[in-house]
Write a protein that holds these residues in place. Structure first.
Motif, PDB file in Angstrom:
ATOM      1  N   PRO A  23       1.002  -1.173   0.120  1.00 33.88           N
ATOM      2  CA  PRO A  23      -0.014   0.025   0.003  1.00 33.88           C
ATOM      3  C   PRO A  23       0.900   1.321  -0.134  1.00 33.88           C
ATOM      4  N   ALA A  24       0.115   2.526  -0.535  1.00 30.27           N
ATOM      5  CA  ALA A  24       1.073   3.596  -0.461  1.00 30.27           C
ATOM      6  C   ALA A  24       1.821   3.968   0.710  1.00 30.27           C
ATOM      7  N   ALA A  25       1.380   3.752   1.820  1.00 29.93           N
ATOM      8  CA  ALA A  25       1.633   4.200   3.031  1.00 29.93           C
ATOM      9  C   ALA A  25       2.712   3.364   3.878  1.00 29.93           C
ATOM     10  N   SER A  63      -4.063  -0.206 -10.179  1.00 31.87           N
ATOM     11  CA  SER A  63      -2.773   0.192 -11.158  1.00 31.87           C
ATOM     12  C   SER A  63      -1.953   0.098 -10.021  1.00 31.87           C
ATOM     13  N   PHE A  64      -0.490   0.178 -10.411  1.00 30.72           N
ATOM     14  CA  PHE A  64       0.524   0.099  -9.661  1.00 30.72           C
ATOM     15  C   PHE A  64       1.638   0.950 -10.233  1.00 30.72           C
ATOM     16  N   SER A  89      16.765   4.809 -12.159  1.00 30.80           N
ATOM     17  CA  SER A  89      15.984   5.333 -10.906  1.00 30.80           C
ATOM     18  C   SER A  89      14.695   5.664 -11.326  1.00 30.80           C
ATOM     19  N   GLY A  90      14.160   5.570 -12.659  1.00 27.00           N
ATOM     20  CA  GLY A  90      12.845   5.974 -13.067  1.00 27.00           C
ATOM     21  C   GLY A  90      11.587   5.215 -12.353  1.00 27.00           C
ATOM     22  N   SER A  91      10.564   5.723 -12.935  1.00 25.88           N
ATOM     23  CA  SER A  91       9.496   4.769 -12.210  1.00 25.88           C
ATOM     24  C   SER A  91       8.441   4.431 -13.413  1.00 25.88           C
ATOM     25  N   PHE A  92       7.543   3.566 -13.342  1.00 25.08           N
ATOM     26  CA  PHE A  92       6.716   2.910 -14.062  1.00 25.08           C
ATOM     27  C   PHE A  92       5.386   2.996 -13.456  1.00 25.08           C
ATOM     28  N   HIS A  93       4.459   3.499 -14.240  1.00 27.23           N
ATOM     29  CA  HIS A  93       3.182   3.935 -13.734  1.00 27.23           C
ATOM     30  C   HIS A  93       2.291   2.973 -14.709  1.00 27.23           C
ATOM     31  N   GLN A  94       1.721   1.925 -14.216  1.00 23.94           N
ATOM     32  CA  GLN A  94       0.937   0.805 -15.021  1.00 23.94           C
ATOM     33  C   GLN A  94      -0.469   0.966 -14.627  1.00 23.94           C
ATOM     34  N   SER A  95      -1.339   0.867 -15.541  1.00 29.32           N
ATOM     35  CA  SER A  95      -2.760   0.579 -15.215  1.00 29.32           C
ATOM     36  C   SER A  95      -3.394  -0.339 -16.534  1.00 29.32           C
ATOM     37  N   THR A  96      -4.653  -0.706 -16.331  1.00 28.53           N
ATOM     38  CA  THR A  96      -5.291  -1.462 -17.297  1.00 28.53           C
ATOM     39  C   THR A  96      -6.615  -0.611 -17.775  1.00 28.53           C
ATOM     40  N   LEU A  97      -6.642  -0.475 -19.355  1.00 21.46           N
ATOM     41  CA  LEU A  97      -7.434   0.130 -19.811  1.00 21.46           C
ATOM     42  C   LEU A  97      -9.086  -0.410 -19.744  1.00 21.46           C
ATOM     43  N   PRO A  98      -9.789   0.166 -20.191  1.00 24.03           N
ATOM     44  CA  PRO A  98     -11.385  -0.344 -20.260  1.00 24.03           C
ATOM     45  C   PRO A  98     -11.337  -1.437 -21.265  1.00 24.03           C
ATOM     46  N   THR A 104       1.455   1.773 -19.841  1.00 23.57           N
ATOM     47  CA  THR A 104       2.708   2.068 -19.049  1.00 23.57           C
ATOM     48  C   THR A 104       3.056   3.205 -19.307  1.00 23.57           C
ATOM     49  N   LYS A 105       3.301   4.285 -18.427  1.00 22.48           N
ATOM     50  CA  LYS A 105       4.065   5.376 -18.509  1.00 22.48           C
ATOM     51  C   LYS A 105       5.107   5.507 -17.842  1.00 22.48           C
ATOM     52  N   MET A 106       6.186   5.859 -18.310  1.00 24.92           N
ATOM     53  CA  MET A 106       7.778   5.525 -17.603  1.00 24.92           C
ATOM     54  C   MET A 106       8.210   7.023 -17.500  1.00 24.92           C
ATOM     55  N   THR A 107       8.893   7.120 -16.451  1.00 27.66           N
ATOM     56  CA  THR A 107       9.516   8.665 -16.369  1.00 27.66           C
ATOM     57  C   THR A 107      10.740   8.572 -15.801  1.00 27.66           C
ATOM     58  N   GLY A 108      11.901   9.228 -16.079  1.00 30.53           N
ATOM     59  CA  GLY A 108      12.984   9.232 -15.586  1.00 30.53           C
ATOM     60  C   GLY A 108      13.836   8.216 -16.356  1.00 30.53           C
ATOM     61  N   ARG A 109      14.960   7.356 -15.695  1.00 33.97           N
ATOM     62  CA  ARG A 109      15.682   6.533 -16.505  1.00 33.97           C
ATOM     63  C   ARG A 109      15.409   4.899 -16.310  1.00 33.97           C
ATOM     64  N   ASN A 110      15.077   4.336 -17.356  1.00 37.18           N
ATOM     65  CA  ASN A 110      14.603   2.865 -17.275  1.00 37.18           C
ATOM     66  C   ASN A 110      15.196   2.216 -18.423  1.00 37.18           C
TER      67      ASN A 110
END
Length: 154
Positions: A23-25, A63-64, A89-98, A104-110
């Protein structure tokens, strides 16, 4: 699945080394490490060794986010032993479309694999979309820098 699996194959393989989503916390990133081979993309097999800190955060909508504030990858051409070490040290934001596709959106270095970009170190803001079977619906696209790993290690 095709030989590309998905554009996130390399970094998402790190998810398996990181463990269960939190979880995020939850606590800060965990120490991770491990290695795996990437074959069939470069004309040679590439050994990828990952070490550092990373975390998978599961969001309430399913999503994660994969964060890797202290992750380093060493990539090695197993035929010549040529190698490079890079911060990923980048990040991945992944979600399932309808429609069931995965965005998947990636920011930084991957580190990623992609049928258009090949095996690449990306830096910037990029995204791709994959079908449920892992095939690429929308290849890697975005803004930033793309380094061809095969060329660097070749």
């Amino acid at each position: 699945m095709n030989r590309w699996l998905s554009s996130a194959a390399v970094t998402l393989a790190a998810v398996a080394m990181i463990g269960v989503a939190q979880p995020a916390a939850a606590a800060p990133p965990d120490s991770v490490g491990g290695s795996f081979d990437v074959a069939g993309i470069c004309p040679f097999t590439v050994l990828v060794e990952i070490e550092g800190k990373a975390k998978t955060i599961e969001r309430p909508d399913g999503s994660f986010i994969l964060t890797s504030p202290g992750l380093v990858a060493t990539v090695t051409n197993t035929s010549t032993d040529a190698s490079e070490t890079w911060s990923i040290s980048g990040s991945f934001h992944q979600s399932t479309l309808p429609n069931g596709d995965t965005f998947t959106k990636m920011t930084g270095r991957n580190l990623v694999t992609d049928p258009v970009a090949g095996f690449a170190l990306i830096s910037g803001d990029f995204s791709f979309t994959a079908a449920p079977d892992g095939s690429i619906v929308v290849p890697l696209n975005g803004t930033g820098r793309i380094v061809d790993v095969c060329e660097v290690l070749g």
